[in-house]
Design an enzyme around this catalytic site. Structure first.
Site, PDB file in Angstrom:
ATOM      1  N   TYR A   1     -51.526  76.286  39.284  1.00 37.16           N
ATOM      2  CA  TYR A   1     -50.122  76.362  38.846  1.00 37.16           C
ATOM      3  C   TYR A   1     -49.230  76.557  40.073  1.00 37.16           C
ATOM      4  O   TYR A   1     -48.213  75.872  40.239  1.00 37.16           O
ATOM      5  CB  TYR A   1     -49.927  77.511  37.847  1.00 37.16           C
TER       6      TYR A   1
ATOM      7  N   GLY B   1     -37.947  68.988  29.403  1.00 35.73           N
ATOM      8  CA  GLY B   1     -38.405  70.234  28.787  1.00 35.73           C
ATOM      9  C   GLY B   1     -37.266  70.931  28.071  1.00 35.73           C
ATOM     10  O   GLY B   1     -37.135  72.157  28.096  1.00 35.73           O
ATOM     11  N   ALA B   2     -36.416  70.122  27.399  1.00 32.24           N
ATOM     12  CA  ALA B   2     -35.245  70.696  26.724  1.00 32.24           C
ATOM     13  C   ALA B   2     -35.594  71.221  25.337  1.00 32.24           C
ATOM     14  O   ALA B   2     -34.725  71.713  24.627  1.00 32.24           O
ATOM     15  CB  ALA B   2     -34.140  69.641  26.626  1.00 32.24           C
TER      16      ALA B   2
HETATM   17  N1  LIG Z   1     -40.791  81.588  32.075  1.00 30.65           N
HETATM   18  C1  LIG Z   1     -41.054  82.027  33.304  1.00 30.65           C
HETATM   19  O1  LIG Z   1     -41.342  83.217  33.522  1.00 30.65           O
HETATM   20  C2  LIG Z   1     -41.028  81.082  34.461  1.00 30.65           C
HETATM   21  C3  LIG Z   1     -41.219  81.606  35.738  1.00 30.65           C
HETATM   22  C4  LIG Z   1     -41.183  80.750  36.818  1.00 30.65           C
HETATM   23  C5  LIG Z   1     -40.948  79.399  36.634  1.00 30.65           C
HETATM   24  N2  LIG Z   1     -40.782  78.912  35.376  1.00 30.65           N
HETATM   25  C6  LIG Z   1     -40.552  77.473  35.255  1.00 30.65           C
HETATM   26  O2  LIG Z   1     -39.459  77.239  34.396  1.00 30.65           O
HETATM   27  C7  LIG Z   1     -39.593  75.954  33.768  1.00 30.65           C
HETATM   28  C8  LIG Z   1     -39.337  76.071  32.285  1.00 30.65           C
HETATM   29  O3  LIG Z   1     -40.343  76.884  31.726  1.00 30.65           O
HETATM   30  P1  LIG Z   1     -40.109  77.815  30.442  1.00 30.65           P
HETATM   31  O4  LIG Z   1     -40.361  79.195  30.884  1.00 30.65           O
HETATM   32  O5  LIG Z   1     -38.835  77.483  29.782  1.00 30.65           O
HETATM   33  O6  LIG Z   1     -41.346  77.376  29.559  1.00 30.65           O
HETATM   34  P2  LIG Z   1     -41.429  76.777  28.072  1.00 30.65           P
HETATM   35  O7  LIG Z   1     -40.602  77.580  27.138  1.00 30.65           O
HETATM   36  O8  LIG Z   1     -42.887  76.660  27.801  1.00 30.65           O
HETATM   37  O9  LIG Z   1     -40.767  75.364  28.232  1.00 30.65           O
HETATM   38  C9  LIG Z   1     -41.446  74.351  28.913  1.00 30.65           C
HETATM   39  C10 LIG Z   1     -40.864  73.040  28.499  1.00 30.65           C
HETATM   40  O10 LIG Z   1     -41.609  72.002  29.150  1.00 30.65           O
HETATM   41  C11 LIG Z   1     -41.992  71.070  28.158  1.00 30.65           C
HETATM   42  N3  LIG Z   1     -43.209  70.353  28.506  1.00 30.65           N
HETATM   43  C12 LIG Z   1     -44.465  70.831  28.633  1.00 30.65           C
HETATM   44  N4  LIG Z   1     -45.322  69.832  28.882  1.00 30.65           N
HETATM   45  C13 LIG Z   1     -44.591  68.700  28.906  1.00 30.65           C
HETATM   46  C14 LIG Z   1     -44.902  67.333  29.088  1.00 30.65           C
HETATM   47  N5  LIG Z   1     -46.145  66.930  29.289  1.00 30.65           N
HETATM   48  N6  LIG Z   1     -43.904  66.427  29.040  1.00 30.65           N
HETATM   49  C15 LIG Z   1     -42.630  66.812  28.813  1.00 30.65           C
HETATM   50  N7  LIG Z   1     -42.277  68.084  28.607  1.00 30.65           N
HETATM   51  C16 LIG Z   1     -43.251  69.021  28.654  1.00 30.65           C
HETATM   52  C17 LIG Z   1     -42.193  71.894  26.910  1.00 30.65           C
HETATM   53  O11 LIG Z   1     -42.197  71.025  25.793  1.00 30.65           O
HETATM   54  P3  LIG Z   1     -42.980  71.366  24.428  1.00 30.65           P
HETATM   55  O12 LIG Z   1     -41.993  72.110  23.601  1.00 30.65           O
HETATM   56  O13 LIG Z   1     -43.324  70.019  23.878  1.00 30.65           O
HETATM   57  O14 LIG Z   1     -44.179  72.169  24.808  1.00 30.65           O
HETATM   58  C18 LIG Z   1     -40.989  72.793  26.982  1.00 30.65           C
HETATM   59  O15 LIG Z   1     -39.828  72.153  26.541  1.00 30.65           O
HETATM   60  C19 LIG Z   1     -40.998  75.463  34.123  1.00 30.65           C
HETATM   61  O16 LIG Z   1     -40.902  74.537  35.183  1.00 30.65           O
HETATM   62  C20 LIG Z   1     -41.701  76.718  34.601  1.00 30.65           C
HETATM   63  O17 LIG Z   1     -42.732  76.437  35.527  1.00 30.65           O
HETATM   64  C21 LIG Z   1     -40.794  79.706  34.287  1.00 30.65           C
END
Ligand SMILES: NC(=O)c1ccc[n+]([C@@H]2O[C@H](COP(=O)([O-])OP(=O)(O)OC[C@H]3O[C@@H](n4cnc5c(N)ncnc54)[C@H](OP(=O)(O)O)[C@@H]3O)[C@@H](O)[C@H]2O)c1
Length: 320
Positions: A171, A20-21
């Protein structure tokens, strides 16, 4: 003392893979690891988005196509890493989906559980023997405060349910699975005497694309208010993962932000729910995940002083 980005050590000579980079917290995690000298494998669903991140991040990087919603893609990606690298120092299981547009993965798993947990379970199992003999190597799995909403049994029926697309519980269950996995992996690595540590981290709350999914209507105002008062930018939200990956004195367990109910602030040890600490559930989820993904882990021990590292293929058990 507060841990900050200035505490990231020199990572020259180390190889890291971040899932997810392509955006949000993973992109920031990858950027910092590269800035401190690691060679970073940017594992992204879209190679084009990956290349844009490589250009933006600078440093030494390569793009790896990986779709965690397809076990075929996970196997192809792992094979490519194995072709190119003899060792892996850091694996950051960061990618995630929340309220996605699709119900099931290519293999018929509920979307959250399939991508957030099973995809990472399979990827880690297929790469682990590149890590277990590497001193200081770490697997960091990114959870969430939402793991506390992960009620109900984790079983094969639920793993294949199509009912979770807009479900906070689904989730939460996938994020609970992330924490259960991180702990069970840690236990198994310790028993095997492997050099690798398994840790969990959660980023608190951050206004990333994760929130651009399709949440239940009732949640929208709560999220909007939470973002105003509690959230922190991805640069800060990446710190728990970065500390878990690089702090030589990292505390065991899970790291998360210190302030505002764990939503923002410097990375400190974070409490996980009682369910996440249940060793029976950890072991059951492990068996279920091996059965569902077909990836069976085999652990190579850390080499004794003076002995060369021996790899064990997690699929065939072959040593080499
Ligand atoms: N943001 C928050 O408030 C929050 C809170 C708690 C936990 N988290 C956790 O933090 C982590 C990162 O989330 P984020 O907030 O940075 O969200 P984000 O900006 O939506 O990033 C998610 C990443 O995961 C990738 N991804 C999604 N589906 C995928 C798949 N099928 N195969 C490979 N990669 C995939 C996305 O790729 P694409 O660019 O292709 O979509 C994106 O690079 C997640 O595990 C999330 O559950 C976030």
């Amino acid at each position: 003392m507060t841990w900050s980005i200035a505490d990231v050590p020199d990572l020259s000579g180390r190889t890291a893979l971040v899932t997810g980079a392509s955006g949000g917290i993973g992109r920031e995690t990858a950027r910092v690891l590269a800035a401190y000298g690691a060679h970073v494998v940017l594992a992204c669903r879209s190679a084009e988005r990956g290349r844009a991140v490589a250009e933006w991040a600078g440093g030494s990087t390569e793009v790896l196509e990986l779709d965690l919603a397809s076990l075929d893609s996970v196997r192809r990606a792992a094979a490519r890493v194995r072709d190119r690298h003899r060792r892996l120092d850091l694996l950051v299981n960061n990618a995630g989906v929340m309220f996605p547009s699709y119900r099931r993965t290519a293999d018929g798993f509920e979307a959250h559980f399939g991508v957030n947990h099973l995809g990472h379970f399979a990827l880690t199992g297929l790469l682990l023997d590149l890590m277990t003999g590497v001193p200081g190597s770490r697997v960091v799995t990114v959870g969430s405060l939402a793991h506390r909403a992960g009620f109900g049994r984790l079983d094969a029926d639920r793993a294949r349910s199509g009912a979770g697309r807009r479900s906070v519980t689904a989730y939460g269950r996938s994020k609970l699975a992330n924490l259960l996995f991180a702990r069970e992996l840690r236990r198994r690595l310790t028993v095997a005497g492997a050099a690798t540590l398994s840790l969990a981290a959660h980023p608190g709350l951050s206004p990333t694309a994760l929130w651009h999914g399709d949440p239940p209507a009732l949640l929208r105002p709560v999220v909007a208010a939470g973002m105003r008062w509690l959230a922190q930018p991805p640069e800060a939200a990446a710190l728990p993962s970065l500390r878990a990956a690089t702090d030589p004195r990292v505390p065991d367990g899970c790291l998360g932000p210190a302030q505002r109910f764990g939503c923002r602030g410097a990375p400190v040890p974070a409490r996980s729910s009682r369910a996440a600490r249940d060793t029976e559930v950890q072991a059951r989820l492990w068996e279920l995940s091996e059965e569902l993904t077909g990836v069976r882990y085999a652990f190579a021990s850390a080499p004794a002083p003076g002995e060369p590292a021996v790899g064990v293929c997690p699929v065939t058990g072959a040593r080499g």
